[in-house]
Design a protein around this motif. Sequence first.
Motif, PDB file in Angstrom:
ATOM      1  N   LEU A  14      -3.004 -12.754   1.099  1.00 29.80           N
ATOM      2  CA  LEU A  14      -3.268 -13.304   2.498  1.00 29.80           C
ATOM      3  C   LEU A  14      -2.168 -14.252   2.880  1.00 29.80           C
ATOM      4  CD1 LEU A  14      -6.942 -13.623   2.549  1.00 29.80           C
ATOM      5  CD2 LEU A  14      -5.342 -11.860   3.667  1.00 29.80           C
ATOM      6  N   THR A  15      -1.566 -15.046   2.167  1.00 35.73           N
ATOM      7  CA  THR A  15      -0.500 -16.207   2.554  1.00 35.73           C
ATOM      8  C   THR A  15       0.683 -15.301   2.781  1.00 35.73           C
ATOM      9  OG1 THR A  15      -1.608 -17.887   1.166  1.00 35.73           O
ATOM     10  CG2 THR A  15       0.502 -18.259   1.732  1.00 35.73           C
ATOM     11  N   SER A  16       1.049 -14.511   1.712  1.00 37.70           N
ATOM     12  CA  SER A  16       2.420 -13.865   1.986  1.00 37.70           C
ATOM     13  C   SER A  16       2.347 -12.881   2.950  1.00 37.70           C
ATOM     14  CB  SER A  16       2.677 -12.826   0.516  1.00 37.70           C
ATOM     15  OG  SER A  16       1.543 -11.844   0.495  1.00 37.70           O
ATOM     16  N   VAL A  17       1.270 -12.011   3.369  1.00 35.49           N
ATOM     17  CA  VAL A  17       1.017 -11.219   4.467  1.00 35.49           C
ATOM     18  C   VAL A  17       1.166 -12.291   5.897  1.00 35.49           C
ATOM     19  CG1 VAL A  17      -0.468 -10.019   5.983  1.00 35.49           C
ATOM     20  CG2 VAL A  17      -0.002  -9.650   3.683  1.00 35.49           C
ATOM     21  N   ALA A  18       0.587 -13.480   5.969  1.00 38.40           N
ATOM     22  CA  ALA A  18       0.574 -14.373   6.954  1.00 38.40           C
ATOM     23  C   ALA A  18       1.831 -14.816   7.324  1.00 38.40           C
ATOM     24  CB  ALA A  18      -0.445 -15.501   6.521  1.00 38.40           C
ATOM     25  N   LEU A  19       2.865 -15.128   6.101  1.00 31.46           N
ATOM     26  CA  LEU A  19       4.157 -15.514   6.396  1.00 31.46           C
ATOM     27  C   LEU A  19       5.104 -14.536   6.806  1.00 31.46           C
ATOM     28  CD1 LEU A  19       4.195 -18.484   3.775  1.00 31.46           C
ATOM     29  CD2 LEU A  19       3.906 -18.571   6.030  1.00 31.46           C
ATOM     30  N   ALA A  20       4.590 -13.313   6.630  1.00 28.70           N
ATOM     31  CA  ALA A  20       5.629 -12.170   6.859  1.00 28.70           C
ATOM     32  C   ALA A  20       5.963 -12.047   8.656  1.00 28.70           C
ATOM     33  CB  ALA A  20       5.105 -10.939   6.412  1.00 28.70           C
ATOM     34  N   ALA A  21       7.238 -11.547   8.691  1.00 28.80           N
ATOM     35  CA  ALA A  21       7.415 -11.348  10.136  1.00 28.80           C
ATOM     36  C   ALA A  21       7.384  -9.921  10.516  1.00 28.80           C
ATOM     37  CB  ALA A  21       8.993 -12.217  10.293  1.00 28.80           C
ATOM     38  N   VAL A  22       7.013  -9.765  11.861  1.00 27.95           N
ATOM     39  CA  VAL A  22       7.192  -8.191  12.149  1.00 27.95           C
ATOM     40  C   VAL A  22       8.523  -8.223  12.884  1.00 27.95           C
ATOM     41  CG1 VAL A  22       6.151  -6.217  13.410  1.00 27.95           C
ATOM     42  CG2 VAL A  22       4.653  -7.943  11.904  1.00 27.95           C
ATOM     43  N   ASN A  51       8.858  -3.016  12.389  1.00 25.96           N
ATOM     44  CA  ASN A  51       9.245  -2.892  10.790  1.00 25.96           C
ATOM     45  C   ASN A  51       8.727  -4.186  10.321  1.00 25.96           C
ATOM     46  OD1 ASN A  51      10.344  -3.631   8.336  1.00 25.96           O
ATOM     47  ND2 ASN A  51      12.474  -3.504   8.722  1.00 25.96           N
ATOM     48  N   ASN A  52       7.587  -4.146   9.309  1.00 27.50           N
ATOM     49  CA  ASN A  52       6.590  -5.106   8.596  1.00 27.50           C
ATOM     50  C   ASN A  52       6.827  -5.019   7.255  1.00 27.50           C
ATOM     51  OD1 ASN A  52       4.953  -6.942   7.967  1.00 27.50           O
ATOM     52  ND2 ASN A  52       3.151  -5.798   8.498  1.00 27.50           N
ATOM     53  N   HIS A  56       7.463   0.920   8.217  1.00 26.65           N
ATOM     54  CA  HIS A  56       7.773   1.283   9.581  1.00 26.65           C
ATOM     55  C   HIS A  56       7.035   1.872  10.420  1.00 26.65           C
ATOM     56  CE1 HIS A  56      11.868  -0.111   8.567  1.00 26.65           C
ATOM     57  NE2 HIS A  56      11.751   0.510   7.099  1.00 26.65           N
ATOM     58  N   ARG A  57       6.810   1.465  11.753  1.00 22.41           N
ATOM     59  CA  ARG A  57       6.097   2.516  12.376  1.00 22.41           C
ATOM     60  C   ARG A  57       6.604   2.739  13.681  1.00 22.41           C
ATOM     61  NH1 ARG A  57      -0.228   1.744  14.489  1.00 22.41           N
ATOM     62  NH2 ARG A  57      -0.157   3.434  15.811  1.00 22.41           N
ATOM     63  N   TYR A  58       6.506   3.864  14.222  1.00 24.06           N
ATOM     64  CA  TYR A  58       7.241   4.408  15.533  1.00 24.06           C
ATOM     65  C   TYR A  58       6.310   4.891  16.673  1.00 24.06           C
ATOM     66  CZ  TYR A  58      10.788   4.582  11.736  1.00 24.06           C
ATOM     67  OH  TYR A  58      11.735   4.340  10.726  1.00 24.06           O
ATOM     68  N   ILE A  59       6.543   4.465  17.825  1.00 27.21           N
ATOM     69  CA  ILE A  59       5.647   4.556  18.772  1.00 27.21           C
ATOM     70  C   ILE A  59       6.676   4.879  20.054  1.00 27.21           C
ATOM     71  CG2 ILE A  59       3.894   3.661  20.345  1.00 27.21           C
ATOM     72  CD1 ILE A  59       3.381   1.660  18.255  1.00 27.21           C
ATOM     73  N   SER A  79       5.788  13.155  18.618  1.00 29.57           N
ATOM     74  CA  SER A  79       5.922  12.157  17.828  1.00 29.57           C
ATOM     75  C   SER A  79       7.233  11.868  17.222  1.00 29.57           C
ATOM     76  CB  SER A  79       4.684  12.519  16.531  1.00 29.57           C
ATOM     77  OG  SER A  79       5.763  13.628  15.997  1.00 29.57           O
ATOM     78  N   ILE A  80       7.320  10.511  16.836  1.00 30.18           N
ATOM     79  CA  ILE A  80       8.774   9.954  16.488  1.00 30.18           C
ATOM     80  C   ILE A  80       8.460   9.892  14.900  1.00 30.18           C
ATOM     81  CG2 ILE A  80      10.470   8.240  16.571  1.00 30.18           C
ATOM     82  CD1 ILE A  80       9.178   7.652  19.579  1.00 30.18           C
ATOM     83  N   SER A  81       9.515  10.500  14.291  1.00 31.37           N
ATOM     84  CA  SER A  81       9.498   9.933  12.760  1.00 31.37           C
ATOM     85  C   SER A  81      10.414   9.051  12.480  1.00 31.37           C
ATOM     86  CB  SER A  81      10.018  11.559  12.052  1.00 31.37           C
ATOM     87  OG  SER A  81      10.991  11.804  12.519  1.00 31.37           O
ATOM     88  N   SER A  82      11.246   8.843  13.283  1.00 32.95           N
ATOM     89  CA  SER A  82      12.423   7.850  12.956  1.00 32.95           C
ATOM     90  C   SER A  82      13.271   7.196  14.015  1.00 32.95           C
ATOM     91  CB  SER A  82      13.347   8.186  11.768  1.00 32.95           C
ATOM     92  OG  SER A  82      14.254   8.896  12.253  1.00 32.95           O
TER      93      SER A  82
END
Length: 170
Positions: A14-22, A51-52, A56-59, A79-82
Amino acid sequence: MRYKALGAAAALILTSVALAAVIVTRVQARGYATNGSSHRLDFQFNGLHLNNNGNHRYIGQGSFAWSVNGRTQSMRIRSISSFSVEETEDARVITVSGTGQLGRWGFTPNRHSNNLTQGNFSAIFTDNFEGSDTVQFAFSSGSGLTAFHYHFSGQVQSGSLNVHRWTVDD
């Protein structure tokens, strides 16, 4: 004892996820281009790349329209694949690929239809810092007698291309 170890591991995750930047990249492209044969391609694209930490997620949404032998064709993004944005000293290059629906004479607003021809598309927008901007577009679906392939490469005559990047801290 196992529960304490699991609790410590969960806290560490949880700490490593909380410090992650998107990292968020937004691209907007709209306009039209022509090629040497005076064929015209109208385009519009709105997309987000999230980009987390390598996930990767594309919208996005958009469409491309052209005319062949007097018949209007259009492809709407399903849909977008990349998509990626690369910058050099001379240009910014946006590459988009995914699945699209081929339609004729336009689309019903905000509706996807499974009866339309689906295929793969790719688009490359090149924003030259000195010189003409270009667009390359390709759409392919099916094989054999039912195959449809369209390729376009031309110079942007009118339009806009905006790229925004920002970081969101969790």
